[in-house]
Design a protein around this motif. Structure first.
Motif: not given
Ligand SMILES: [Zn+2]
Ligand SMILES: [Zn+2]
Ligand SMILES: [Zn+2]
Ligand SMILES: [Zn+2]
Lengths: 482, 482
Positions: A100, A134-135, A168-169, A199
């Motif tokens: 991501h 990340d990431d 993603e977050e 990840d």
């Protein structure tokens, strides 16, 4: 060693500085998916990533994912998908990788020692910056693998399918349906032979690991209400039944201080520990000091490493997160809250079926509340549910990765599970029907989601070698059905 | 009936419109003590009040109370104190009255049906406006009593001492020390024979009451901490002892759903119920429907009026207010809070000594926490303490007020206590050593502190007569030691 790896490794070392510059460029784009006003930066980050891969000759697409649910004025950032080489080589395996390009929020005022969106490398090679580990580091790892093969003049060992998302977050909104659709016959990801996700993180700082399991999570709320509005305890204390009194009793019936889940039937759902599995924990590179350091205290439940790792990975846990609707600010307010909602979640493991867990929870909570003989009203609800995931670490996808770790790091990797969940893992497994490997690049001290997130230079550079070596060993593994 | 009352009552009726205009002028000044940016309005209100009393010939002073603790850039609004007639008549009793000229916050956006700072009288004579009943109406009551005596040409029956403050809704900061100092021999309030406070409400809407008791309040926090920082339940759930798990168990040990305090020894501190007291509750104008209406539900503890009134007035109660430091927002966050602080308070009654209550609480909480055998750390603290107050309703101060109620309203007043606390009551009692009477003007439906606060025109006008009649009957009561 696979024949071409030596010159690949040397090329990665030679290109280390440009690869760090590439990470610096990526970190400089504040692609925070949780902040509406940064949405343009998230999209800019996705298009930058696509541009880099276009230049490397990959066949890339930016796929729109529609409007953001609940915020219809915002478009979701695109899924950046692609294939390298641009034209499929039918003689090679096809590996689908995921990462991501969005990041957690960050600002200097949170306590960062350096500008979060400016990569700052210290004299120990720690590369600080939001998204470094990340990431963005792992995602750029795949780009750097491609470029290193081109510069070294080595044939690329597999067909690489890429799926990079920008939400993603913030719950990977819109991604599940997209993945499921694109894994259907004839679609973009249809021919994946295995999947690899970079990840997550090493268990410690010294030893690489391959991750083959994740716990699931069932998140519940218990709402108890009575009075028509919040009351003053001077006027009503001693004459009204108080929802908070009921709630702390129900919450107190769920788990004890040593983490034992008190809901009848839950323990019985857990797959028994086999001798074989039990023997695995002894050799994992983890110490109680590792636990105490990350806890910031010595308030662990177990005195030994094995029980601690099992408590994190292979047994369920129940945490009480808090109460909505009660007085939660500093100070002293004499309110009797009219409606309070307790929040708790259960981390689930094999063989707990989420729906079975739900019914055990509902019937226990009902029974305890009924036993209180309260005139208040109680509702227990599931807020969300994500299933646990366990893959076979004997699959060629894992044996290839283990060989790659040995080649790059000179050690056998630990085979680990994680206590948390990465929901997209299960989506890829179910949509492709193929084995999924979690192959981390960063270490336990990287502070993802926290202030002063970093990626060690060594983890980045050796991590690029690791991802490339993995593809070479995958190409060599004997074909078996997954 | 005291001889001059008839013409006094008629004059009040004749002046009703100007008296309502006076209330309109007072309501128009948004004297919100809790909002820093309104401090100038609070001061303006105090000076307006002083100006009105100056014009009526009272000897007034605006006494500075210094800087606001914790907000040193802000001055506390002045205590407006005075005497009427300006020169003491040594042949008459001296009565010290208290009120406050500050108000709770209010804005249209909170749900007010009319502008909160514009007095709006509807066709049922309900006068809506912030401060109408709490406490500008009662404060102006005293002014209107003075003016009515002047207009009617009646001799004023007592020496009136006045103490009006501007920080009541924000903890009466600075007032206690001031009162104590001014009650010392030779000081402003030194010669008070009794006190009267009009700042509470009837129990219902039909029958006036005199209030002779208030519960006290001991407010506690229980802080439990373990990990060095908040944890992710995926990573640490099942391996760390969680402070929330301990806290809900300790909080669950304090009280049951029927309001029984489970802390050993507390009940034994309560003064036993005498036959005489028990017989008082039957005749109080209060019904279970009154309770259900104010609760907004039928979730009361007791089925009958007597137990409900005793539960509110003469027995202690324990309420759990909430938890600081845990997850309290809407949604689903998988946090393990590192430090949580539970808040609860005990409403105290005769003969509970606050310090005895403290030690019982500490030793119970300690014992329960120890029984959990937790590695976490617990601290239980008293956040604040205010003692209960009970006066003798047989004192001439009360018998005079009862005669005044009968003269104005044609009924015997209920003798009531209240479940909440009005800390200044105890301060006046202790500083003067004299009897204190709570003589309410407004009714239970006035919604003080809430949206659409109002004072009924009838309660205001008859309330002015009541305050005046009280002073006349006080003048007639035989002298006895208090
Ligand atoms: Zn991530
Ligand atoms: Zn993340
Ligand atoms: Zn008041
Ligand atoms: Zn008030």
């Amino acid at each position: 060693m696979a024949p071409d790896l030596k010159s690949f490794y040397k090329t990665v070392d030679d290109l280390a500085e440009p690869f760090i510059e590439r990470l610096r460029d990526a970190v400089a784009i504040p692609s925070i998916s949780a902040e509406d006003e940064r949405r343009a930066d998230v999209v800019r980050m996705g298009m930058w990533l696509k541009g880099q891969l276009d230049s490397l000759g990959a066949a890339m697409e930016a796929r729109p994912l529609g409007a953001q649910p609940g915020k219809e004025h915002l478009h979701l950032p695109p899924a950046i998908i692609g294939r390298y080489p641009a034209k499929k080589d039918e003689s090679k395996r096809t590996i689908l990788v995921y990462g991501h390009y969005d990041v957690q929020p960050a600002s200097l005022s949170d306590g960062w020692k350096t500008e979060p969106f400016k990569l700052s490398v210290d004299d120990k090679g720690r590369m600080y910056g939001r998204g470094s580990t990340d990431d963005k580091g792992p995602v750029l790892g795949w780009l750097n693998v491609i470029e290193s093969h081109q510069k070294a003049g080595i044939d690329f060992p597999v067909n690489l399918l890429m799926c990079f998302e920008g939400m993603e977050e913030y719950g990977s909104e819109g991604l599940d349906d997209f993945i499921i659709a694109e894994c259907k016959p004839g679609k973009f990801f249809a021919d994946a032979d295995a999947c690899c996700i970079s990840d997550n993180y090493w268990l410690g700082t010294e030893k690489p690991c391959l991750t083959y399991g994740l716990r699931g999570c069932n998140y519940y709320s218990i709402e108890i209400s009575g009075p028509g509005q919040d009351l003053h305890s001077g006027v009503f204390g001693g004459t009204a039944q108080e929802p908070m009194t009921d709630l702390v009793r129900v919450m107190g019936s769920l788990v004890d201080g040593d983490g034992n889940i008190l809901i009848p039937g839950i323990k019985e759902l857990v797959a028994p520990l086999t001798k074989e599995e039990q023997s695995l924990y002894k050799n994992i590179a983890f110490t109680m000091d590792n636990l105490y350091e990350s806890l910031g205290s010595k308030t662990g439940i177990f005195p030994d490493k094995e029980s601690t790792l099992m408590g994190r990975w292979r047994y369920p846990s129940l945490s009480l997160h808090g109460i909505e609707g009660a007085f939660s600010a500093p100070g002293a307010k004499t309110v009797i809250p009219a409606k309070v909602t307790g929040k708790f979640s259960i981390r689930t493991v094999p063989d707990m079926e989420p729906q079975e867990v739900d019914s055990l929870v509902y019937s226990h909570v009902d029974k305890v509340f009924k036993s209180l003989k309260s005139k208040n009203t109680m509702h227990c609800n599931l807020q969300h549910s994500g299933k646990w995931w366990v893959a076979s670490p004997k699959h060629w996808n894992f044996t290839a990765a283990a060989k790659a770790v040995e080649s790059v790091w000179g050690v056998q990797p630990d085979l680990t599970r994680e206590g948390g969940s990465i929901p997209v893992t299960l989506t890829f497994e179910q949509a492709t029907g193929k084995n999924v490997l979690l192959l981390p690049m960063g270490s336990s001290t990287d502070a993802a989601h926290s202030v002063n997130e970093k990626l060690d230079r060594k983890n980045y550079i050796e991590g690029i070698k690791l991802l490339g070596a993995y593809l070479h060993y995958v190409a060599e593994e004997p074909m078996k059905t997954s």
